[in-house]
Write a protein that holds these residues in place. Structure first.
Motif, short mmCIF file in Angstrom:
data_model
loop_
_atom_site.label_atom_id
_atom_site.label_comp_id
_atom_site.label_asym_id
_atom_site.label_seq_id
_atom_site.Cartn_x
_atom_site.Cartn_y
_atom_site.Cartn_z
N LEU A 1 -1.50 3.44 -7.26
CA LEU A 1 -3.14 2.98 -7.40
C LEU A 1 -2.35 3.12 -9.34
N ALA A 2 -0.68 3.48 -9.43
CA ALA A 2 -0.95 3.15 -11.23
C ALA A 2 -0.10 1.98 -10.90
N HIS B 1 -2.75 13.01 -2.29
CA HIS B 1 -3.42 12.12 -3.40
C HIS B 1 -1.97 12.38 -4.58
N ALA B 2 -1.45 12.91 -4.76
CA ALA B 2 -0.49 12.28 -5.56
C ALA B 2 0.12 10.84 -5.50
N ASP B 3 0.44 10.76 -3.92
CA ASP B 3 1.25 9.96 -3.11
C ASP B 3 0.65 7.74 -3.68
N ILE B 4 -0.88 8.37 -3.16
CA ILE B 4 -2.16 7.57 -3.32
C ILE B 4 -2.01 7.26 -5.09
N ALA B 5 -2.56 7.60 -5.62
CA ALA B 5 -2.61 7.84 -7.42
C ALA B 5 -0.90 7.04 -7.80
N GLN B 6 0.21 7.44 -6.98
CA GLN B 6 1.53 6.72 -8.08
C GLN B 6 1.23 5.67 -7.41
#
Length: 64
Positions: free
Chosen positions: A26-27, A19-24
């Motif tokens: 996306l940002a 999740h942290a990788d996908i959120a990064q």
């Protein structure tokens, strides 16, 4: 209710996404596009109970 880690998919052959990788990612993509304001759901198919819930949230000063 606490989230649990699934042990059933240990043999999953596909890629694993954090999740942290996908959120990064996306940002970074949003920043590259100038942080555009995304369109909101028009809500034309909402139930009466959902409309009441959203109205109560707004009345309490919240933003959904």
């Amino acid at each position: 209710m606490a989230s649990t880690i699934s042990t059933e998919a240990e043999d999953w052959p596909g890629p694993r996404l954090r999740h942290a990788d996908i959120a990064q990612q996306l940002a970074e993509r949003r920043a590259a596009l100038g942080n555009p304001e995304l369109p909101r759901n028009a809500g034309s198919n909402r139930t009466d109970s959902k409309r009441a819930l959203l109205a109560a949230i707004e009345a309490a000063g919240g933003r959904w």
